[in-house]
Design an enzyme around this catalytic site. Structure first.
Site, short mmCIF file in Angstrom:
data_model
loop_
_atom_site.label_atom_id
_atom_site.label_comp_id
_atom_site.label_asym_id
_atom_site.label_seq_id
_atom_site.Cartn_x
_atom_site.Cartn_y
_atom_site.Cartn_z
CE LYS A 106 -4.37 1.21 2.19
NZ LYS A 106 -5.21 1.26 0.99
N1 PPE Z 1 -7.53 -2.33 -3.20
C1 PPE Z 1 -7.02 -1.09 -3.10
C2 PPE Z 1 -6.27 -0.54 -4.25
C3 PPE Z 1 -7.21 -0.35 -1.92
O1 PPE Z 1 -6.71 0.88 -1.83
C4 PPE Z 1 -7.96 -0.92 -0.87
C5 PPE Z 1 -8.21 -0.13 0.39
C6 PPE Z 1 -8.47 -2.22 -1.02
C7 PPE Z 1 -8.21 -2.91 -2.19
C8 PPE Z 1 -9.21 -2.92 0.09
O2 PPE Z 1 -8.34 -3.25 1.14
P1 PPE Z 1 -8.86 -3.40 2.65
O3 PPE Z 1 -9.20 -2.03 3.13
O4 PPE Z 1 -7.72 -4.01 3.36
O5 PPE Z 1 -10.06 -4.27 2.60
N2 PPE Z 1 -8.43 1.26 0.18
C9 PPE Z 1 -8.31 2.17 1.30
C10 PPE Z 1 -8.11 3.60 0.86
C11 PPE Z 1 -9.26 4.37 0.35
C12 PPE Z 1 -8.88 5.82 0.05
O6 PPE Z 1 -9.68 6.54 -0.58
O7 PPE Z 1 -7.80 6.28 0.45
C13 PPE Z 1 -9.42 1.95 2.32
O8 PPE Z 1 -10.45 1.36 2.01
O9 PPE Z 1 -9.22 2.36 3.46
#
Ligand code: PPE
Length: 326
Positions: free
Chosen positions: A167
């Site tokens: 991330k």
């Molecule tokens: N893919 C991506 C690219 C991503 O950024 C997230 C989280 C996910 C999948 C889902 O991951 P998880 O939260 O572990 O289930 N995206 C974060 C950021 C959003 C933003 O606008 O900044 C979030 O959901 O917190």
């Protein structure tokens, strides 16, 4: 005419942030102008939610999020100068100091000023944790009836050039390009394909489809983030007796699904009702999606006795924020 910019909503303005080991006034928690993270995107972050429950407020899957923060940092060779437990503690401390019984947490590992240029590799690594109350990421209406998505012409970043399992701050340019292009065309969200044309994920969410009552989601071998909501949904769905397959699929399979939904910490579980003008299933939230939304909300709010380890409890005195801000 003078340009007008979005202000920080008043509900986002909380008194404290956590910086390098302690809670400090949020207004003083700043990233230096010559931070390498600002210039090159070389930093990592997390997105975590806390929810109030009958037994008090708790952070959802805090340990897993902080473990991923360390994995993301390792991919960039950034050595976080704190133990995982200290950062976990920082998360609950900053919520408590701000008097938040629910909220979003944004830990950020950034590189300080020091040497300059792409070759700088030994500047101080710093850690901040911001928090604020965050409502429905893709809107209340989206959660109830589904959103409209576009398959982006931007491909998901290639693992030959980037590290999609991390991330990483700079990698989000890929998501922002897809999101802004979708928004300009009137869509709520973008879905990105990988270099081979297989569905990867949305800009800030993982993706699932439902076909004949079974779930299917791209496997971790795809260029996707290893979503913690994704992992939770897979576990909860199997507990409900639903089959879950982790398999590659292309756009046509997606368009023919009975239901499509997105998962993420911010978005939670959000149904997709339309993709590129194709109605998905009944064109609204489907029954499997609705069932999973309910069990997911039960889990985050502590109404699921089978998963006590998913919630890290913390205490808030109702007068905390007011008292400490004085
Ligand atoms: N893919 C991506 C690219 C991503 O950024 C997230 C989280 C996910 C999948 C889902 O991951 P998880 O939260 O572990 O289930 N995206 C974060 C950021 C959003 C933003 O606008 O900044 C979030 O959901 O917190």
């Amino acid at each position: 005419m003078a340009a007008s910019f979005d202000p920080v909503p008043t509900e986002f303005q909380v008194p404290f942030a956590w910086l390098d080991g302690e809670c400090v006034p949020a207004a003083t928690a700043a990233v230096p102008l010559m931070s390498l993270t600002v210039h090159y995107g070389i930093g990592v972050f997390e997105g975590i939610r806390a929810y109030d429950g009958a037994d008090g407020p708790a952070v959802f899957r805090l340990r897993e999020h902080i473990a991923r923060l360390f994995r993301s940092a390792a991919l960039l060779r950034l050595e976080i100068p704190f133990a995982a437990a200290a950062i976990e503690r920082g998360c609950t401390d900053v919520l408590a100091r701000n008097g938040l019984r629910a909220g979003y947490l944004r830990p950020l590992v950034f590189v300080d000023d020091g040497k300059r240029g792409l070759g700088a590799s030994n500047n101080r690594i710093r850690v901040a944790i911001a928090t604020w109350p965050w409502g429905r990421y893709l809107g209340d209406e989206g959660v109830r009836n589904g959103i409209r998505a576009q398959v982006s012409t931007f491909a998901r970043m290639s693992p030959r050039s980037f590290v999609p399992k991390g991330k990483v701050c700079g990698q989000y340019v890929n998501s922002v390009l897809a999101k802004r292009t979708a928004a300009a065309a009137g869509f709520d969200e973008a879905i990105l394909l990988d270099d081979d044309g297989c569905v990867a994920e949305a800009t800030g969410e993982n993706l699932f489809l439902v076909r004949d009552g079974a779930l299917c989601t791209p496997p971790p071998s795809q260029p996707i983030l290893d979503g913690i909501t994704r992992a939770s949904v897979i576990e909860l769905a199997r507990e409900l007796g639903l089959a879950v397959r982790e398999e590659r699929f292309a756009r046509d399979t997606l368009l023919l699904a009975d239901e499509v939904f997105l998962t993420g910490t911010a978005a939670e579980i959000t149904p997709v009702r339309e993709i590129d003008g194709h109605r998905i299933g009944g064109g609204t939230r489907g029954p499997v999606t609705e069932r999973l939304q309910k069990v997911y909300l039960d889990a985050v709010h502590g109404r699921l006795p089978s998963r006590p380890e998913w919630r890290t409890r913390y205490d808030v005195r109702s007068d905390a924020a007011e008292r400490s801000a004085r």
